[in-house]
Design a protein around this motif. Structure first.
Motif, PDB file in Angstrom:
ATOM      1  N   PHE A 282       0.871  -1.496   0.423  1.00 55.90           N
ATOM      2  CA  PHE A 282       0.206   0.062  -0.478  1.00 55.90           C
ATOM      3  C   PHE A 282       0.809   1.320   0.150  1.00 55.90           C
ATOM      4  O   PHE A 282       0.549   2.107  -0.838  1.00 55.90           O
ATOM      5  CB  PHE A 282      -1.086   0.120   1.451  1.00 55.90           C
TER       6      PHE A 282
ATOM      7  N   ALA B  65       3.468   1.806  -0.811  1.00 56.51           N
ATOM      8  CA  ALA B  65       4.930   1.841  -2.314  1.00 56.51           C
ATOM      9  C   ALA B  65       3.653   2.134  -3.230  1.00 56.51           C
ATOM     10  O   ALA B  65       4.574   3.149  -4.044  1.00 56.51           O
ATOM     11  CB  ALA B  65       5.113   0.004  -2.351  1.00 56.51           C
ATOM     12  N   ALA B  66       2.720   1.808  -3.145  1.00 58.16           N
ATOM     13  CA  ALA B  66       1.510   2.456  -4.204  1.00 58.16           C
ATOM     14  C   ALA B  66       0.823   3.613  -3.865  1.00 58.16           C
ATOM     15  O   ALA B  66       0.970   4.737  -5.279  1.00 58.16           O
ATOM     16  CB  ALA B  66      -0.121   1.452  -4.540  1.00 58.16           C
ATOM     17  N   TYR B  67       0.560   4.033  -2.808  1.00 58.64           N
ATOM     18  CA  TYR B  67       0.375   5.714  -2.505  1.00 58.64           C
ATOM     19  C   TYR B  67       1.040   6.587  -2.211  1.00 58.64           C
ATOM     20  O   TYR B  67       0.771   7.099  -1.730  1.00 58.64           O
ATOM     21  CB  TYR B  67      -1.340   5.564  -2.260  1.00 58.64           C
TER      22      TYR B  67
ATOM     23  N   GLU C 270       1.697  10.155  -3.112  1.00 58.30           N
ATOM     24  CA  GLU C 270       1.247  10.638  -3.220  1.00 58.30           C
ATOM     25  C   GLU C 270       0.212  11.279  -2.181  1.00 58.30           C
ATOM     26  O   GLU C 270      -0.252  12.226  -1.732  1.00 58.30           O
ATOM     27  CB  GLU C 270      -0.336  10.134  -4.437  1.00 58.30           C
ATOM     28  N   MET C 271       0.096   9.913  -0.905  1.00 55.32           N
ATOM     29  CA  MET C 271      -0.564  10.100   0.373  1.00 55.32           C
ATOM     30  C   MET C 271       0.155  11.486   1.156  1.00 55.32           C
ATOM     31  O   MET C 271      -0.137  13.016   1.281  1.00 55.32           O
ATOM     32  CB  MET C 271      -0.533   9.589   1.159  1.00 55.32           C
TER      33      MET C 271
ATOM     34  N   GLN D 110      -5.819   4.380   9.641  1.00 54.27           N
ATOM     35  CA  GLN D 110      -6.146   3.896   8.382  1.00 54.27           C
ATOM     36  C   GLN D 110      -5.151   2.469   8.246  1.00 54.27           C
ATOM     37  O   GLN D 110      -5.483   1.259   7.708  1.00 54.27           O
ATOM     38  CB  GLN D 110      -6.487   4.750   7.006  1.00 54.27           C
TER      39      GLN D 110
ATOM     40  N   SER E 165      -5.403  -0.417   9.874  1.00 55.15           N
ATOM     41  CA  SER E 165      -6.597  -1.012  10.062  1.00 55.15           C
ATOM     42  C   SER E 165      -5.871  -1.690   8.748  1.00 55.15           C
ATOM     43  O   SER E 165      -6.927  -3.025   8.391  1.00 55.15           O
ATOM     44  CB  SER E 165      -7.591  -0.220  10.037  1.00 55.15           C
ATOM     45  N   ALA E 166      -5.270  -1.217   7.503  1.00 51.78           N
ATOM     46  CA  ALA E 166      -5.245  -2.069   6.662  1.00 51.78           C
ATOM     47  C   ALA E 166      -4.438  -2.908   6.820  1.00 51.78           C
ATOM     48  O   ALA E 166      -4.326  -4.318   6.061  1.00 51.78           O
ATOM     49  CB  ALA E 166      -4.086  -1.226   5.867  1.00 51.78           C
TER      50      ALA E 166
ATOM     51  N   GLU F 269      -6.283  -5.677   7.897  1.00 51.68           N
ATOM     52  CA  GLU F 269      -6.688  -6.622   6.717  1.00 51.68           C
ATOM     53  C   GLU F 269      -6.053  -7.454   5.962  1.00 51.68           C
ATOM     54  O   GLU F 269      -6.564  -8.172   6.071  1.00 51.68           O
ATOM     55  CB  GLU F 269      -7.063  -5.555   5.789  1.00 51.68           C
TER      56      GLU F 269
END
Lengths: 117, 895
Positions: B26, B28-30, B33-34, B67, B70-71, B74
């Motif tokens: 997560f 690495a992907a965002y 940008e976050m 977040q 909780s990620a 998950e």
């Protein structure tokens, strides 16, 4: 995919639904999505980056939106998101579900009893 | 009020660091940008003021943490099909969080205690990371080496001409380059001011991978061509040409030459080695110049160039060292007078810049570890007390079928939640602490180190936080879960593990006292050292002396006569100023950090190894010793008859030099000569001996010095020294007087100072260090006192019934009090003994920081032990006394 399968995506979380709405009129990157949500809700909803991208991540995983990496006007490449076919159908299904609920509420004159027009 | 972009940047850095809580995919992907989005939100908020900014930033942090966690949950859930131990534990964590929110007093106490300890730890880890682990923010730092000569730990620099020799005689290096930072100098256009410059050879900036902000670095031919060019630092450029200026071939005049600015470099750019033999006080450079412009560029006798090399791929430091040893032998044959017997070595640059600070960082880590452990001990006691209160609840759970693992998991979950909160608060606090760190502490770091809290530091802090959770939670959890079934059956009976808990509490007291004692010994030694240092006699008068410097740049003062005329005139006029008793001049002030080392040869007394004695040369006018208050102990001071055209060339030596050169004999009328740039100078007759002066800092012993009269050695910069009852009022009249003689001569306004300021600066770093360590000691003492108070309170509360029985049976209040205190003080005594042993072992680390105090100073050890014992006695006495004041009837009521 049957309508029944579509229903398994519902209900959408408020943020997820707002993201789909924001992508309704075309491709946007993350910051743009946030601005669109802020504008549409008049600033009442302004998701924090964590919430926003977590929801986006989930929508991508479920195949409701597609990602594309693209050079923005300036700076590093950004990820752009747009509604997938499935996403459009799920959004529509959510709209139906909501309007169904709204119609029911109108029928019961909930709003009038709460003192709202 | 608005918040600056610096705050937004700091918040963004913290945000980026906190991204570690998200699952790696997560992140690495965002992640990028976050962070960008967060920054944009912060920037928008800053325009609405501080409160809005703080709200937005905090909301962003907490959103990220929720977040991210909780990620992660998950991800964990997706990975395990059945509800695993982990998922179960995460459920326990949620439950614990809810429970703790309902008990804010307890939760806050624990979180604040842990946060303080963890903040200090995080800050120390950040220093460790920046200063010791990654002190060189340059590409491929492991291939950078410092090439030095001589046998001292970190060697000495080279005279500039040897750079070419080193390049010719080695193949181990991709590049060999030289630089020399921290030169003073005078800018004469576009305005007059004192500046700091750094000379670099071709390839020096390139070897370190430095990129200019605007313009370019030097071209290779600019290191040869006669057309002078310069780089300047960004802040210097802005201060000269205005905030909005852009680089456009601006010209400056420096050291008498006009030059074009070809590039701008970062104001934060620091060469990895800042101290140089010409100026040991490190200052970032304003101007960067090709080494060719340095006055010593072709001089083989003045070692002012730090040489660095970049090893070729695959070449080891040892390979390079072997090659340099051969080069050294050849050079020694070719230049017997300079390199004779000197070795040449390659040292990893990292060791050179980080080596000197390593022991201090180790010390800081040790201190924060002590503080953190004391905090943990206090928290353990709180957790234990709270867990005991929950015994009945646990018993019910146990009897309903909860396994021991479940009970432990549940109890541990609380510690995890608390230390997680403590870690987040601690990291935030540490970020703030680093932003507010006194500049002097930062100055002690390797110059090129970048002090920030990055992901590595956050990760390390999280690990430490997790260890704290285990430390404070595990034992109470294990103990109570073991007890639970027994309690379920036995009701309010006492069980065997009450004794275990009591032993644990006793151990906590012992450990806390021992740790606090170690910190206090450190604090005590630093305080004693500072006190000694501040009472050192610098060898000259401090209060009544004012100084101001001038530098003779440019063609008008190229002739010695012009300089001599100016100084003679100025000294005369300054002496006539109202309030001035004596006026004189010297080339380098004591304690200013500027010194001129030269070799001397004493007539008829060759040294054993044939190499000249190194002395510090000072050039003075006749009244200097009088003006600054240095006593003449034998012979005479300089006089007006020591003229430039005298046949008799004279010198005065200090006592240290007299001891070295005369070896017990009388140094008066012996002859010596200085080894100057162009070869040996004329023979000088020693006409006087003066007292030693602390030229090199209050802590450094006096070095051998030779004074020569200005009339016979008209050097290019002088500092006027005035003796006056009112030195603070002299700045303006002195400047006016000097300007009246020559309106164009730069008077170094930023060099004007009362002598007491220079002495104060010499004390500043030890003062900051002492204050820092003392603050630590005070916090440790307070925490230990709170800990002892807590343990005794809890113990006597549990002993209420026993105390009641004793008193009902006729025991006197005093006896009961003494009994409780005796037990506690025995523990405190054991702690002190343990702490003394620990401090004795750790004192070695302190030795290099101390002045005039032994690291095992018995008085300090005894003093702080006594202090700690008294504080502990009071902390134990307060709750014990309260316990003995209760009515036995009340105490005997069933619980």
């Amino acid at each position: 995919m049957t309508d029944r399968d579509l229903l398994s995506f519902l209900p959408l979380t408020p943020v997820a639904f707002e993201i789909l709405l924001a992508l309704g009129d075309g491709e946007r990157h993350g910051y743009d999505v946030m601005l669109a949500i802020e504008t549409r809700t008049g600033g009442r909803l302004s998701p924090n980056p964590g919430t926003l991208y977590r929801a986006i991540d989930r929508l991508v995983a479920e195949g409701l939106i597609d990602v594309r990496e693209r050079q923005a006007d300036r700076g590093e490449p950004r990820r752009f998101f747009r509604l997938s076919k499935l996403g459009t159908r799920v959004a529509a299904a959510e709209v139906e579900r909501l309007s169904d609920q709204v119609a029911a509420a109108r029928g019961m004159r909930l709003l009038r009893r709460a003192g709202r027009p | 009020m608005t918040t600056g972009p610096a705050t937004a940047s700091a918040a963004t850095r913290l945000y980026r660091a906190l991204l570690v809580v998200c699952p790696p995919a997560f992140r690495a992907a965002y992640g990028a940008e976050m962070t960008r989005l967060f920054r944009e939100r912060c920037d928008r908020a800053t325009t609405h003021g501080r409160a809005r900014f703080a709200r937005i930033a905090l909301a962003g942090f907490s959103d990220l943490l929720t977040q991210g966690l909780s990620a992660r949950t998950e991800t964990v859930r997706a990975a395990t099909r059945r509800p695993s131990m982990t998922a179960q534990f995460i459920r326990d964590v949620r439950l614990a969080a809810r429970t703790l929110v309902r008990q804010p007093g307890y939760a806050l106490t624990v979180v604040i205690t842990l946060a303080l300890g963890l903040a200090a730890t995080t800050a120390a880890l950040a220093v460790l990371d920046a200063a010791v682990l990654r002190p060189l923010p340059f590409p491929a730092p492991h291939r950078l080496v410092s090439i030095v000569q001589g046998d001292q730990a970190y060697g000495t620099p080279f005279a500039p001409p040897y750079l070419a020799d080193l390049r010719d005689r080695t193949t181990s290096f991709e590049t060999v380059a030289g630089f020399s930072p921290s030169w003073g100098g005078v800018l004469t256009a576009p305005e007059e001011r004192a500046v700091t410059s750094c000379y670099v050879s071709d390839g020096a900036l390139e070897t370190l991978g430095i990129v200019p902000i605007a313009g370019r670095l030097f071209r290779p031919e600019e290191h040869q061509s006669p057309e002078p060019v310069a780089l300047v630092s960004e802040s210097f450029f802005r201060s000269l040409f205005g905030q909005a200026a852009v680089l456009d071939g601006q010209r400056i005049s420096f050291g008498g030459a006009a030059m074009t600015i070809v590039g701008i470099v970062s104001s934060d750019l620091r060469m990895p080695i800042m101290a140089s033999i010409v100026n040991p006080r490190p200052q970032p450079a304003d101007i960067w110049l090709p080494f060719r412009l340095n006055q010593y560029w072709t001089v083989r006798s003045v070692p002012v160039m730090n040489v660095v090399g970049r090893l070729r791929e695959g070449v080891t430091v040892a390979d390079a060292g072997a090659e340099l040893a051969i080069a050294a032998a050849n050079l020694a044959r070719e230049y017997p007078e300079m390199s004779g017997g000197q070795s040449i070595r390659a040292l990893p640059l990292r060791d050179v810049v980080a080596g000197p600070i390593q022991s201090r960082v180790a010390l800081a880590l040790l201190a924060v570890a002590c503080l953190l452990l004391i905090g943990c001990a206090n928290v353990t006691n709180l957790v234990l007390a709270r867990a005991s209160a929950r015994q009945n609840e646990l018993a019910v759970r146990a009897s309903l079928g909860a396994t021991r693992t479940r009970l432990v998991s549940q109890l541990l979950a609380e510690s995890v939640v608390l230390s997680l909160a403590g870690t987040v608060a601690g990291v935030a606090l540490a970020a703030w602490m680093l932003a507010a760190t006194p500049a002097l502490l930062v100055e002690a770091l390797p110059p090129s180190a970048v002090l920030t809290i990055g992901p590595r530091v956050v990760a390390a802090a999280a690990i430490v936080g997790f260890c704290c959770a285990a430390l404070v939670g595990l034992f109470p959890a294990l103990k109570l879960s073991k007890d639970a079934p027994a309690r379920a059956l036995g009701g309010g009976l006492r069980t065997t593990s009450d004794a275990a808990a009591r032993r644990l509490r006793s151990a906590l007291v012992v450990v806390e006292v021992a740790l606090a004692l170690m910190l206090l010994v450190g604090a005590g030694l630093m305080a004693a050292s500072f006190w000694k240092l501040s009472r050192v006699d610098p060898g000259f008068d401090v209060q009544p002396v004012f100084s101001t410097g001038v530098a003779f740049g440019g063609p008008r003062y190229a002739a010695a006569d012009a300089r001599r005329a100016f100084v003679d005139d100025a000294v005369g006029r300054l002496a006539a100023l109202p309030g001035v008793e004596t006026a004189a001049a010297v080339n380098r002030l004591p304690l200013s950090g500027a010194n001129t080392f030269v070799g001397i040869e004493v007539e008829g007394a060759p040294t054993a190894d044939g190499r000249p004695i190194t002395v510090d040369r000072r050039v003075v006018t006749p009244a200097y010793f009088d003006a600054i208050g240095i006593a003449v102990v034998a012979g005479r001071a300089f006089a007006l008859e020591d003229r430039f055209d005298s046949e008799d060339r004279v010198a005065i030596v200090n006592q240290a030099a007299a001891r070295t050169m005369a070896a017990g004999g009388d140094p008066l009328n012996r002859r010596l000569r200085l080894m100057l740039r162009g070869g040996p100078g004329p023979w000088l007759r020693v006409v006087g001996v003066v007292d030693d002066v602390r030229h090199h800092g209050l802590a450094a012993p006096a070095a051998p010095e030779v004074y020569v009269p200005y009339a016979q050695a008209p050097v290019e910069s002088m500092v006027f020294v005035l003796r006056s009852a009112t030195p603070d009022r002299l700045a303006a009249p002195v400047k006016a007087t000097l300007k009246a003689i020559d309106p164009h001569l730069p008077v170094l306004a930023n060099n004007q100072a009362a002598m007491s300021t220079l002495v104060g600066e010499s004390l500043a770093r030890p003062r900051v260090q002492a204050a820092f360590v003392n603050a630590f000691g005070a916090v440790a003492l307070a925490l230990a006192a709170i800990g002892i108070y807590g343990v005794v309170s809890y113990t006597v509360a549990r002993m209420r019934r026993d105390i009641g029985v004793h008193m009902a049976l006729g025991a006197r209040r005093r006896d009961v009090l003494v009994r409780i205190l005796r037990r506690q003080m025995l523990l405190v005594g054991a702690g002190i003994a343990l702490g003394v042993a620990g401090a004795g072992a750790a004192a070695r680390l302190l030795e290099t920081l101390l002045f005039g105090v032994s690291a095992t100073d018995p008085a300090t050890f005894a003093g702080v032990s006594l202090l700690l014992a008294v504080v502990a006695l009071v902390a134990a006495w307060l709750p014990a006394r309260r316990a003995t004041l209760i009515d036995p009837v009340v105490a005997l009521r069933p619980e």
